[in-house]
Structures are given as structure tokens and as C-alpha cells.
Design a protein around this motif. Structure first.
Motif, PDB file in Angstrom:
ATOM      1  N   CYS A  13      27.876  51.515 -30.013  1.00 44.09           N
ATOM      2  CA  CYS A  13      28.261  50.147 -30.357  1.00 44.09           C
ATOM      3  C   CYS A  13      27.188  49.229 -29.796  1.00 44.09           C
ATOM      4  CB  CYS A  13      29.632  49.792 -29.770  1.00 44.09           C
ATOM      5  SG  CYS A  13      30.120  48.054 -29.988  1.00 44.09           S
ATOM      6  N   ILE A  64      28.757  51.670 -25.478  1.00 45.80           N
ATOM      7  CA  ILE A  64      28.471  50.291 -25.869  1.00 45.80           C
ATOM      8  C   ILE A  64      27.235  49.853 -25.093  1.00 45.80           C
ATOM      9  CG2 ILE A  64      29.363  47.930 -25.980  1.00 45.80           C
ATOM     10  CD1 ILE A  64      32.205  49.220 -25.770  1.00 45.80           C
ATOM     11  N   LYS A  98      29.295  49.723 -35.272  1.00 49.99           N
ATOM     12  CA  LYS A  98      30.177  48.936 -34.394  1.00 49.99           C
ATOM     13  C   LYS A  98      29.333  47.898 -33.664  1.00 49.99           C
ATOM     14  CE  LYS A  98      31.515  52.893 -32.727  1.00 49.99           C
ATOM     15  NZ  LYS A  98      32.129  53.965 -31.932  1.00 49.99           N
ATOM     16  N   GLU A 110      32.940  56.254 -26.752  1.00 50.24           N
ATOM     17  CA  GLU A 110      31.804  55.573 -27.367  1.00 50.24           C
ATOM     18  C   GLU A 110      30.941  54.994 -26.259  1.00 50.24           C
ATOM     19  OE1 GLU A 110      33.367  52.579 -29.957  1.00 50.24           O
ATOM     20  OE2 GLU A 110      34.404  51.516 -28.366  1.00 50.24           O
TER      21      GLU A 110
END
Length: 337
Positions: free
Chosen positions: A188, A157, A211, A155
Motif C-alpha cells: 500500500c 504500507i 492500495k 500488507e
């Protein structure tokens, strides 16, 4: 929606995480403060030991620009059962940036690309990245996104500030939108979520965001994750039952509202537990107080008229003095949420 607890150096180590997880709505993932050495120090190892993090999903964070060091650390972390790690490309600290680490590496896109190529071609664990938009200008962002899109990230962020912003100014949401609309990765969001209103604004503008990483907001208001999950009558009843024993029900999947259950008794118990936890693993009042005072910079903002109490906390040289100041604050002031 998943909620993550951000890695904050000196603040969100395993003692804090355990106390927080015991008393307040749980995060879905807890990210450790960054590990910087080729081989973990005893302090870093203590922070990631499974027995120090029971019942929590922990993601170790690594701060380096050397592929050899990154791979050495991931190998060591796998011995403790970790198959997912996070690469810190967001720290704005001047000492970190000067070494071309954290957000400092963003100023060297070719070096960053080569580094990522090395670690993704050799590492058998999942890797996520926590990043800023660049160092001095948002013009860097699209090139950075193009580099990230080359690799199979767990992912991405995004803290939508550049390095020189530190934590000032408004997050640059137009840059987050660029990633939201173009990146192939699971995103995220991280940055300046302090209230349900902040969260609802994010959800309204970016409904596909699933997220959110929270840092300072949780340090100020430990019920924040519960507030963002929303209120539900069944969860208020759960809380009421748990509150009889002071320790709150762990709302890892529940929807709760701070306004429905936040109280000084619970928060006071958390503060006492945290103090005891630090005292067990750190020698000397001065060193324990250093940790506790850092937290009160944030937590103090949750009370009415906290100034004189925070001054006493800041001046305390012994734990007894600190405890007297904290007890007075809880006795004489109220929570503001």
C-alpha cells in the motif's frame, strides 16, 4: 483500487471518522490513531468501540516495541471483534523515536527482527505494518525489506521517507520501486497524494499498486477519494438526490468527482456536525476548539483568501467566536476545487 484513511494522532479519531463517513466518499479502511499502552486507556477504548464505528472497516494501530505489550493489546482488541491490527513503524516524532518506537525502531534492525519474530509466533490475528524507509539514510531500506519478507504480513504500507525527513522533501520513489519490484508482500502506498494528477502519476509509474493510504490530502479536500475514483454520470445523479437533504450519499464503491459535486453547503454541514460531535464527548470550549483548530490547518487551504478567517479561528476562545469565523468564511469565500 482501495483507499485507506491514514491514522493521524489528534485528528482522525472516531468523532472525525463518523462525520467524514457520513458526508463524503468513504474509505475502504479507516486506521485508528496509535494505541500505546499495554492496556487500552478509556480514550483509546472509546476510539475502537464497535458502536462508535458502525458501517466502517476499522484497523486499530499499535505503537510499541515490546512484544508483551503488543500481544496484550491484540488480545484485548480481539474481545471487541478485531482480527487485524497495524504496527506503527512510521511515526517520525522525536519523542516517539527517542523511545525506539515508530520509525525509531528502524535504527535497530536486530531488535526489530526479534520483536517481529515474537509477535508473529505468538499472535493469532493478522498484522500489517506501516513503515518508513529508515531513520537517517535510505541505505537501511533493503535490510528492512529483507526483515519484513521473513514474516506473513497482512500488507506492507510504505511511506517513502526516512525519519529525519518528517513530511518534508519529495517522497523517495526509487525506494518504493525497490519494494514494488522485490517485496513478496501486498503493498500500500502512502505519501503526498493531494490531487488526481498525483494519483495518476503513481498509477502510471507503479500500475500494480492497488492500495493507497491518504492522510493530509483528505483533511484538505474531503472529496479526494471520490475524485480519485473518477467521475461517472450515475454517481453525479446519486449525489444530486442526496444533496437535497444536505447529507451526501456515501460513495463507498462509487466513482465520483469533487468538481462535479463539491459545494460549501455540504462542507459547512460537515464542519457543524464535527463541532457538535466533539462538544458531546469533550468538556469545555477550549478542549473542543483544540481539536477543531488542528483540522483547519489543513481544511483552510481549500478556500480562496482564507487568511483573515483562519486567524480568527485560531484566536477564538469560545465556540461562539469560532462558529462566527467559520460562518463568515463559508459565506464570503469559495472552494478552490
Amino acid at each position: 483500487m482501495q483507499f485507506y484513511l491514514a491514522p493521524m494522532e489528534g485528528l482522525t479519531g472516531y468523532v472525525y471518522r463518523n462525520a467524514y463517513h457520513k458526508y463524503f466518499p468513504a474509505a475502504d479502511r479507516y486506521f485508528t490513531p496509535f494505541i500505546t499502552n499495554k492496556k487500552m486507556s478509556s480514550r483509546e477504548r472509546n476510539d475502537i468501540l464497535p458502536e462508535h464505528n458502525e458501517g466502517m472497516t476499522i484497523i486499530p494501530q499499535i505503537l510499541t516495541n515490546q512484544a508483551e505489550d503488543f500481544l496484550s493489546l491484540t488480545k484485548e482488541l480481539k474481545e471487541y471483534g478485531y482480527d487485524t491490527v497495524n504496527l506503527n513503524l512510521g511515526c517520525p516524532s522525536g519523542t516517539v523515536v527517542a523511545k525506539r518506537r515508530g520509525s525509531g525502531l528502524l535504527a535497530w534492525p536486530n531488535t526489530l527482527d526479534a520483536f517481529l519474530d515474537n509477535i508473529f509466533s505468538s499472535c493469532d490475528c493478522r498484522i500489517s505494518i506501516k513503515t518508513r524507509l529508515g531513520t537517517t539514510d535510505t541505505d537501511e531500506w533493503e535490510d528492512l525489506l529483507a526483515i519484513y519478507d521473513k514474516y506473513p504480513l497482512e500488507e506492507l504500507i510504505i511511506h517513502p521517507r526516512i525519519q529525519k525527513d518528517f513530511y518534508k522533501y519529495t517522497p523517495r520513489m526509487e525506494c518504493y520501486r525497490t519494494a514494488y519490484e522485490t517485496s513478496r508482500h501486498s503493498l500500500c502506498y502512502n505519501g503526498d497524494i493531494f490531487s488526481p494528477a498525483d494519483y495518476q502519476k503513481l498509477r502510471s509509474d507503479f500500475p500494480g499498486t492497488e492500495k493507497v493510504m491518504l492522510g493530509r490530502g483528505v483533511l484538505q479536500n474531503p472529496w479526494l477519494i471520490g475524485m480519485l475514483r473518477g467521475a461517472g454520470p450515475e454517481n453525479i445523479e446519486n449525489y444530486a438526490n442526496a444533496k437535497d437533504s444536505v447529507v451526501a450519499h456515501n460513495f463507498s464503491s462509487a466513482s465520483v468527482s469533487a468538481a462535479s459535486f463539491a459545494d460549501k453547503e455540504l462542507l459547512h454541514a460537515f464542519c457543524a456536525d464535527l463541532c457538535d460531535g466533539y462538544a458531546r464527548v469533550i468538556s469545555g470550549d477550549k478542549n473542543v476548539l483544540f481539536k477543531l483548530k488542528a483540522l483547519w490547518i489543513y481544511l483552510g487551504t481549500s478556500f480562496t483568501n482564507p487568511q483573515k478567517y483562519l486567524k480568527k479561528i485560531k484566536k477564538a476562545n469560545r465556540l461562539a467566536e469560532y462558529e462566527d469565523a467559520v460562518d463568515a468564511l463559508f459565506r464570503e469565500q469559495e472552494l478552490i476545487f
